[in-house]
Design a protein around this motif. Structure first.
Motif, short mmCIF file in Angstrom:
data_model
loop_
_atom_site.label_atom_id
_atom_site.label_comp_id
_atom_site.label_asym_id
_atom_site.label_seq_id
_atom_site.Cartn_x
_atom_site.Cartn_y
_atom_site.Cartn_z
N ARG A 12 0.83 -1.20 0.00
CA ARG A 12 0.00 0.00 0.00
C ARG A 12 0.87 1.26 0.00
O ARG A 12 0.54 2.24 -0.68
CB ARG A 12 -0.93 0.00 1.21
N LEU A 13 1.96 1.23 0.73
CA LEU A 13 2.85 2.38 0.77
C LEU A 13 3.42 2.68 -0.60
O LEU A 13 3.47 3.84 -1.03
CB LEU A 13 3.98 2.14 1.78
N ALA A 14 3.85 1.66 -1.32
CA ALA A 14 4.39 1.87 -2.66
C ALA A 14 3.37 2.53 -3.57
O ALA A 14 3.70 3.37 -4.41
CB ALA A 14 4.86 0.54 -3.25
N GLY A 15 2.09 2.18 -3.40
CA GLY A 15 1.04 2.75 -4.23
C GLY A 15 0.66 4.16 -3.83
O GLY A 15 0.03 4.88 -4.62
N GLU A 16 1.05 4.59 -2.62
CA GLU A 16 0.71 5.92 -2.13
C GLU A 16 1.74 6.98 -2.51
O GLU A 16 1.57 8.15 -2.17
CB GLU A 16 0.56 5.89 -0.61
N GLN A 21 10.34 8.18 -6.84
CA GLN A 21 10.93 7.00 -7.48
C GLN A 21 11.15 5.94 -6.41
O GLN A 21 12.07 6.04 -5.61
CB GLN A 21 12.25 7.36 -8.16
N VAL A 22 10.29 4.93 -6.43
CA VAL A 22 10.27 3.92 -5.37
C VAL A 22 10.68 2.57 -5.95
O VAL A 22 10.20 2.16 -7.01
CB VAL A 22 8.87 3.82 -4.74
N ILE A 23 11.56 1.88 -5.24
CA ILE A 23 11.90 0.50 -5.55
C ILE A 23 11.49 -0.35 -4.35
O ILE A 23 11.92 -0.07 -3.22
CB ILE A 23 13.40 0.32 -5.82
N SER A 24 10.65 -1.34 -4.58
CA SER A 24 10.26 -2.27 -3.52
C SER A 24 11.12 -3.53 -3.61
O SER A 24 11.36 -4.05 -4.70
CB SER A 24 8.79 -2.65 -3.64
N SER A 25 11.57 -4.02 -2.47
CA SER A 25 12.40 -5.22 -2.43
C SER A 25 11.66 -6.33 -1.70
O SER A 25 11.15 -6.13 -0.59
CB SER A 25 13.73 -4.93 -1.72
N PRO A 36 3.89 -5.44 -5.35
CA PRO A 36 3.51 -4.04 -5.17
C PRO A 36 3.56 -3.30 -6.50
O PRO A 36 4.18 -3.78 -7.46
CB PRO A 36 4.59 -3.52 -4.22
N PRO A 37 2.92 -2.14 -6.58
CA PRO A 37 3.03 -1.35 -7.80
C PRO A 37 4.43 -0.78 -7.96
O PRO A 37 5.16 -0.62 -6.99
CB PRO A 37 2.00 -0.24 -7.58
N GLY A 38 4.79 -0.48 -9.20
CA GLY A 38 6.08 0.15 -9.45
C GLY A 38 7.21 -0.85 -9.60
O GLY A 38 7.02 -2.04 -9.81
N GLN A 39 8.43 -0.34 -9.49
CA GLN A 39 9.63 -1.15 -9.69
C GLN A 39 9.85 -2.09 -8.51
O GLN A 39 9.69 -1.71 -7.34
CB GLN A 39 10.85 -0.24 -9.86
N VAL A 40 10.21 -3.34 -8.82
CA VAL A 40 10.38 -4.36 -7.78
C VAL A 40 11.67 -5.13 -8.04
O VAL A 40 11.98 -5.47 -9.18
CB VAL A 40 9.20 -5.35 -7.76
N ARG A 41 12.41 -5.41 -6.97
CA ARG A 41 13.52 -6.34 -7.02
C ARG A 41 13.21 -7.50 -6.08
O ARG A 41 12.54 -7.31 -5.06
CB ARG A 41 14.85 -5.67 -6.63
N VAL A 42 13.66 -8.69 -6.44
CA VAL A 42 13.37 -9.89 -5.66
C VAL A 42 14.67 -10.59 -5.31
O VAL A 42 15.53 -10.79 -6.18
CB VAL A 42 12.44 -10.85 -6.43
N GLY A 43 14.82 -10.97 -4.04
CA GLY A 43 16.01 -11.70 -3.60
C GLY A 43 16.76 -10.95 -2.52
O GLY A 43 16.52 -9.77 -2.27
#
Length: 239
Positions: A12-16, A21-25, A36-43
């Motif tokens: 929810r924070l990423a969408g707010e 420029q937000v990257i979610s990990s 989440p919405p936006g740019q995402v990295r996994v690992g």
């Protein structure tokens, strides 16, 4: 900005924050996570050294740790590295659960302690699939719930239910009655997605062994709602 995520609040924070420029990990422990919405990295980052280099390489200005309340290792790493780099850092922690009249809660400091203090024979485990090893040598009958199938070591007398929250009180009552559950083991995760099991345990008058949260690193700033986290980010941007 980097959001250390994996929780509903992190999504929810990423969408707010569309203006940032937000990257979610995401840790990558689940094969099909809710993205989440936006740019995402996994690992993982490879420990504090890897996290430090990643923050530098990606020119991160601020970090919000919105991981699970029991993800103590990444929280400790993030607190240390952001302090070293003089980056803005805040920890989002949803409020923990509080007992209500009729609850029989038995607090413990770890899952290992919970495994030593089971108050009944037929136990519903909701501590996560990675914690099942703590119960591998315990002779009780267990029902465990997880998003994906667990891997050994596991208890010998174990039945696994694959499911993902949110859960309802009616569903939890039906599940516990179907399996003759006599005790519940859980972590103090807080939030509404998985709180229904506590209401069901109260209605069924069964004890709950509940693991306390690990302490946060000294000196870190905290917020307890998505609105507070959004205000913190915007305040950092305007500073």
């Amino acid at each position: 900005m980097l959001i250390l995520g994996g929780t509903g609040e992190a999504r929810r924070l990423a969408g707010e924050l569309p203006e940032h420029q937000v990257i979610s990990s995401l840790a990558g422990r689940v094969r099909t996570p809710r993205m989440p919405p936006g740019q995402v990295r996994v690992g993982g980052f490879g420990g504090p050294v890897g996290l430090r280099q990643w923050l530098l390489d990606n020119e991160i200005d601020a970090v919000v740790d919105a991981t699970h309340p029991f993800a103590a290792r990444i929280t400790a790493s993030a607190a240390m590295v952001t302090a070293e780099l003089d980056l803005a850092f805040v920890v989002f922690r949803r409020p923990g659960w509080t007992p209500e009249p009729g609850d029989d809660w038995r607090w413990v400091d770890s899952v290992a302690e919970a495994a030593r203090k089971l108050p009944a024979e037929r136990v519903f485990l909701t501590t996560g699939r990675e914690e099942l090893a703590e119960f591998a040598d315990v002779g009780n009958w267990f029902l465990a719930r997880s998003v994906e199938p667990p891997e050994p070591p596991m208890p010998q007398r174990l039945q696994v239910v694959l499911d993902r929250g949110p859960f309802t009180v009616e569903g939890e009552l039906a599940l516990m009655r179907e399996h003759g559950i006599q005790a519940l083991v859980t972590k103090d995760s807080g939030g509404e997605m998985t709180a229904a099991k506590l209401t069901a345990a109260r209605e069924l008058k069964i004890p709950v062994v509940i693991v306390r949260r690990p302490p946060l690193p000294d000196g870190v700033s905290t917020v307890s709602s998505v609105a507070e986290a959004v205000s913190w980010v915007r305040g950092i941007a305007e500073a």
